[in-house]
Design a protein around this motif. Sequence first.
Motif, PDB file in Angstrom:
ATOM      1  N   ARG A 181     -10.212   2.091 -10.363  1.00  0.00           N
ATOM      2  CA  ARG A 181     -11.328   2.621 -10.980  1.00  0.00           C
ATOM      3  C   ARG A 181     -11.034   3.785 -10.754  1.00  0.00           C
ATOM      4  NH1 ARG A 181     -16.583   2.956  -9.834  1.00  0.00           N
ATOM      5  NH2 ARG A 181     -16.495   2.402  -7.078  1.00  0.00           N
ATOM      6  N   PHE A 182     -10.744   4.492  -9.700  1.00  0.00           N
ATOM      7  CA  PHE A 182     -10.641   5.588  -9.023  1.00  0.00           C
ATOM      8  C   PHE A 182      -9.534   6.386 -10.289  1.00  0.00           C
ATOM      9  CE2 PHE A 182      -7.944   8.745  -7.084  1.00  0.00           C
ATOM     10  CZ  PHE A 182      -9.297  10.505  -6.898  1.00  0.00           C
ATOM     11  N   THR A 229     -21.658  -1.553  -5.634  1.00  0.00           N
ATOM     12  CA  THR A 229     -21.221  -0.185  -5.125  1.00  0.00           C
ATOM     13  C   THR A 229     -20.860   0.694  -6.218  1.00  0.00           C
ATOM     14  OG1 THR A 229     -18.451  -1.042  -4.704  1.00  0.00           O
ATOM     15  CG2 THR A 229     -19.868  -0.951  -3.566  1.00  0.00           C
ATOM     16  N   ARG A 257     -16.925   7.918  -4.787  1.00  0.00           N
ATOM     17  CA  ARG A 257     -17.731   7.166  -5.845  1.00  0.00           C
ATOM     18  C   ARG A 257     -18.179   6.126  -5.370  1.00  0.00           C
ATOM     19  NH1 ARG A 257     -14.062   7.653 -10.581  1.00  0.00           N
ATOM     20  NH2 ARG A 257     -13.825   9.869  -9.573  1.00  0.00           N
ATOM     21  N   THR A 258     -18.272   5.551  -3.988  1.00  0.00           N
ATOM     22  CA  THR A 258     -19.363   4.146  -4.040  1.00  0.00           C
ATOM     23  C   THR A 258     -20.856   5.101  -3.612  1.00  0.00           C
ATOM     24  OG1 THR A 258     -17.400   3.846  -2.405  1.00  0.00           O
ATOM     25  CG2 THR A 258     -19.341   2.758  -1.881  1.00  0.00           C
ATOM     26  N   TYR A 259     -21.435   4.315  -4.802  1.00  0.00           N
ATOM     27  CA  TYR A 259     -22.693   4.686  -4.674  1.00  0.00           C
ATOM     28  C   TYR A 259     -22.428   5.956  -5.046  1.00  0.00           C
ATOM     29  CZ  TYR A 259     -22.712   0.749  -1.784  1.00  0.00           C
ATOM     30  OH  TYR A 259     -22.938  -0.487  -0.890  1.00  0.00           O
ATOM     31  N   GLU A 275      -8.706  -3.042  -6.620  1.00  0.00           N
ATOM     32  CA  GLU A 275     -10.018  -2.659  -7.115  1.00  0.00           C
ATOM     33  C   GLU A 275     -10.467  -1.228  -7.513  1.00  0.00           C
ATOM     34  OE1 GLU A 275     -13.082  -3.844 -10.703  1.00  0.00           O
ATOM     35  OE2 GLU A 275     -11.272  -4.911 -10.196  1.00  0.00           O
ATOM     36  N   LEU A 296     -17.365  -5.374   4.847  1.00  0.00           N
ATOM     37  CA  LEU A 296     -15.852  -6.228   4.049  1.00  0.00           C
ATOM     38  C   LEU A 296     -14.620  -4.920   5.536  1.00  0.00           C
ATOM     39  CD1 LEU A 296     -14.047  -7.017   1.903  1.00  0.00           C
ATOM     40  CD2 LEU A 296     -13.647  -4.860   1.337  1.00  0.00           C
ATOM     41  N   GLN A 322     -11.158   4.576   1.933  1.00  0.00           N
ATOM     42  CA  GLN A 322     -12.575   5.563   1.637  1.00  0.00           C
ATOM     43  C   GLN A 322     -13.616   4.293   1.115  1.00  0.00           C
ATOM     44  OE1 GLN A 322     -12.767   7.911   3.798  1.00  0.00           O
ATOM     45  NE2 GLN A 322     -14.871   8.227   3.024  1.00  0.00           N
ATOM     46  N   ASP A 323     -13.593   4.145  -0.474  1.00  0.00           N
ATOM     47  CA  ASP A 323     -14.251   3.249  -1.113  1.00  0.00           C
ATOM     48  C   ASP A 323     -14.792   2.113   0.186  1.00  0.00           C
ATOM     49  OD1 ASP A 323     -14.925   4.753  -2.977  1.00  0.00           O
ATOM     50  OD2 ASP A 323     -14.001   4.004  -4.248  1.00  0.00           O
ATOM     51  N   LEU A 324     -13.788   0.961   0.631  1.00  0.00           N
ATOM     52  CA  LEU A 324     -14.284   0.147   0.958  1.00  0.00           C
ATOM     53  C   LEU A 324     -14.771   0.836   2.192  1.00  0.00           C
ATOM     54  CD1 LEU A 324     -10.936  -2.234   0.867  1.00  0.00           C
ATOM     55  CD2 LEU A 324     -12.034  -1.687  -0.984  1.00  0.00           C
ATOM     56  N   THR A 325     -14.417   1.482   3.425  1.00  0.00           N
ATOM     57  CA  THR A 325     -15.557   1.388   3.944  1.00  0.00           C
ATOM     58  C   THR A 325     -16.849   1.945   4.057  1.00  0.00           C
ATOM     59  OG1 THR A 325     -14.830   4.380   4.416  1.00  0.00           O
ATOM     60  CG2 THR A 325     -13.286   1.922   5.614  1.00  0.00           C
ATOM     61  N   GLU A 326     -17.403   1.934   2.894  1.00  0.00           N
ATOM     62  CA  GLU A 326     -18.439   2.752   2.507  1.00  0.00           C
ATOM     63  C   GLU A 326     -19.499   1.892   1.743  1.00  0.00           C
ATOM     64  OE1 GLU A 326     -17.974   6.787   0.142  1.00  0.00           O
ATOM     65  OE2 GLU A 326     -17.044   7.317   1.869  1.00  0.00           O
ATOM     66  N   HIS A 327     -19.321   0.790   1.990  1.00  0.00           N
ATOM     67  CA  HIS A 327     -20.012  -0.555   1.026  1.00  0.00           C
ATOM     68  C   HIS A 327     -21.252  -1.408   1.673  1.00  0.00           C
ATOM     69  CE1 HIS A 327     -16.763  -2.901  -2.238  1.00  0.00           C
ATOM     70  NE2 HIS A 327     -16.599  -1.377  -1.932  1.00  0.00           N
ATOM     71  N   ARG A 374     -21.061  -0.916  11.470  1.00  0.00           N
ATOM     72  CA  ARG A 374     -21.120  -3.027  11.627  1.00  0.00           C
ATOM     73  C   ARG A 374     -21.524  -2.578  12.993  1.00  0.00           C
ATOM     74  NH1 ARG A 374     -21.496  -2.272   6.459  1.00  0.00           N
ATOM     75  NH2 ARG A 374     -19.996  -1.306   5.312  1.00  0.00           N
ATOM     76  N   GLU A 379     -11.413   6.689 -13.548  1.00  0.00           N
ATOM     77  CA  GLU A 379     -12.390   7.345 -14.054  1.00  0.00           C
ATOM     78  C   GLU A 379     -11.747   8.718 -13.607  1.00  0.00           C
ATOM     79  OE1 GLU A 379     -15.647   6.481 -11.335  1.00  0.00           O
ATOM     80  OE2 GLU A 379     -15.734   4.210 -12.670  1.00  0.00           O
ATOM     81  N   GLY A 380     -10.971   9.267 -13.673  1.00  0.00           N
ATOM     82  CA  GLY A 380     -10.040  10.420 -13.838  1.00  0.00           C
ATOM     83  C   GLY A 380     -10.401  10.903 -12.419  1.00  0.00           C
ATOM     84  N   GLY A 381     -10.486  10.271 -11.392  1.00  0.00           N
ATOM     85  CA  GLY A 381      -9.888  10.925  -9.815  1.00  0.00           C
ATOM     86  C   GLY A 381      -8.469  11.660  -9.746  1.00  0.00           C
TER      87      GLY A 381
END
Lengths: 306, 539
Positions: A101-102, B52, B31-33, A97, A131, A122-127, B457, A105-107
């Motif tokens: 999105r990356f 997110t 991108r997150t947030y 996902e 996760l 990287q996204d997943l680590t920042e939720h 965490r 959204e033009g990344g």
Amino acid sequence: MAFQTAVVYGRLLASHARQFVAPLLIKETCPSKLHLISACCGFSKDFQPAKSKFVFGEDAYFVAGTKHSDVLGVADGVGGWRQYGIDSSLFSSALMESCKRFVLEGGLESSSPINIVKAGFQDLTEHKEPLFGSSTACIMVLDKKSQMLHSSNLGDSGFLVIRKGSIVHQSSEQQHYFNTPYQLAIPPPGQAGAVIQDSLDEAESTSFSVELGDLIVLATDGLFDNVSTEQILNELSQLEDHSSESIQHVTDSLANLARAHSFDPTFSSPFSKQARCEGFNIIGGKPDDITVLIAVVSEMGDDSDT
Amino acid sequence: MENKFPVGDPIRQLAIKVVSFSSQYGGENSRTYGALNLVGNGNIFPSYGDYTQAFVLRTYGPWWDIAPSGKAPINKKAKRNVVSEDFVDLEFQEYVIPTKIEILETFNPGAVVRILALLWGREDSNSAICGQRWTILWSGEPQKCPSKARKFSPQLKKTQHPINLIRLEFNQQHQDYYTELDAVFLYGIPAPCLSSAEQKPSTSSTGANISLTARLLQKLSLKDDKDNSFQNGLFDILPSELIHHIFSFFELTDLSRAARTCRLFFQHCYDPVWYKDLDLKPYWNLVTNGTLDSLRTRCSATEKLDLSWSGPYNAVRASSFCRFVEHCGKLDLQSCNSKSLSQGWMENLNALKNLKKINLYRVSQVTDYEMNRKGLQHLNLGGCASFLDGDRLMEDLVSLDLWRNKGLTPDGVICLADGCILLQELDIGTNVSSPSCVAYLASKCRKLRKLFLTAIRCIDDGVVDALSNNCSDLEQVDVLGTGLIQSNSITRLLGQCKRLQFLDVSFCSQLSTEFIRNLQGSYPNVNFKKSFVVNEDPL
């Protein structure tokens, strides 16, 4: 223009929302470029109803297109986390996902698949919500203009590029040892070091010049462990034309073949053959989640399916 | 996007680029947030929750202001009642005469307080700020809204200028939690063939104001040519103190205008006392090299300088800046991200002897800020790439913000604990850490009043107990996103830390919403935060 593509794309996806399949077509107007017409089919090994059309058990995939490139990706969540109370399907599906999105959204710059996985991970680590889990990942990017197919693969998912009935390019499997692939991981606290956690720097990256009519098979190990490359080539030879219906048809039959083999206790599967080489006495297919994506390299604005 | 519509019909556009922003919850290049989520179609609307894929700002409510590092009492003379605390600049493909703007708010709506549009010539877009002028399309009070997704579409002021870049300004003082935006749409009538003459900013209203002032002064002045000592009319017989008092009601732009009228006013307006606390943030759009150069002569005594938000679009050069900050003791450079500021000015900062407070949040050029200076009390390095290695200590440090600073290691936390025992405020949100070193920090830094351990965490009961046992002054604690904290340690924390006002336990899987709701009943003075993605009742 990316948004227009995204809209076209979303509409097409939505129209197939009730199936496990998502034939895709990215239409553009410039005829000199190549693009991918792709279809997907897959099964969860436990026959659970899918949580989303992009998820089969612990497998997940995405397909995304922009003005400059078409992107395919699969990820296979590592099942071992279940004993820690962690659902690996969340990890692999969130990874796909994020990657999608990356791209949308033009990344995406310079058609680099490794950057897609890096950004997605990287996204997943920042939720905010923790996760945990781990997953393999294989991402392919077709640069429409340069006609180069770039790939990045970490783990035991893989791809084949087939031209005129024979394999001209393929990924190599990355395993630490038998049935233990390289994997991206976010371990829960206290588990760091105790789990396999590979860096994306170890991902295998390739670039390959594709031609009109080339076929791409991107799949998780659920396919490659249960169907030999000869059988895959055989199935693909049934492809009648490059319409998305035909591609979908072949994808469905290949995935169904893999599923039939996976539950066949007597079938001499590629998995069982390799297991015996490693000294394990395993026969039959390997019950696993199966995700199969097939894409045809086509000329843009020149296909029978509108 | 091609303009398929006949001129006259409004088109709907998605943002294609985030040009600039003041703060974001997410990390740099993530991108997150992050602000990047405002590009393109939304992903969330009409769902409501903490997703997110939304753009989330860095602060809300009064919490950041009442913390030890809280906003310096820099002279607030701006005329607006509602202060804009944050902004985001969005670019759209086509220039249009705006007819409507839709803002998709998907969590805690109501924080948008102003919408501006940039008027500038297309050819000038890369050059100087002098071609820029902003027009206010809408401004209003922050709103208290029901907890559901909202499509906010305020009535815009009519403008005849084609625009493609808008700024949203926010105030979140009244919010219970972060406001989150999904997407922004700009509707307008395309303006395809504009001559450059039409694009040029028209004469600003400043001119009119000045002539008005001049006329007023003419009325006031006595035309007595015989006596030259009465050149300034009745003002000459007003005691200097009174004039001074009158001028104390002026804001910065008023002072600059009044200075142009006569020598007497010039003298009063150039009194360095007005520029002791210089807050240029409300005038971010006016700050250029020229501004800084001309202000410099008046700023021989400037002690506090807020240059936040200044400098986008290459408005501020390093040389102008460096000459300016020599005397500063408090320096606020939040999101002052001028690309043209080069390495040189960092050295200049290191030369500032009296610096007590510096905010370098998201200042991209921070590479080697010298930390081991004496006297520095407040340091914000949020969003910067680097922080410290072991042997650099700041013994006078009272507050340290390392939000999403990627350079902090567990060893760094130990160093902080050993070196900065005066620490009252620490934000190490989203940094990698270990529970033992945070517990050690708690045992050393017993004066802590605010501790943010967001999304680390590994924070467990041991850390919370260390806080309970050592840091009885704690007022604000954030332990969002850890699954290792159980209800017992939270209960102990509340029992021990009587001054606690703020506790964020969002996404702590072992603390149920019901448990927190019960606590809220027992501790009415504590503001509990329990955010959610879906399917949970908000507190």
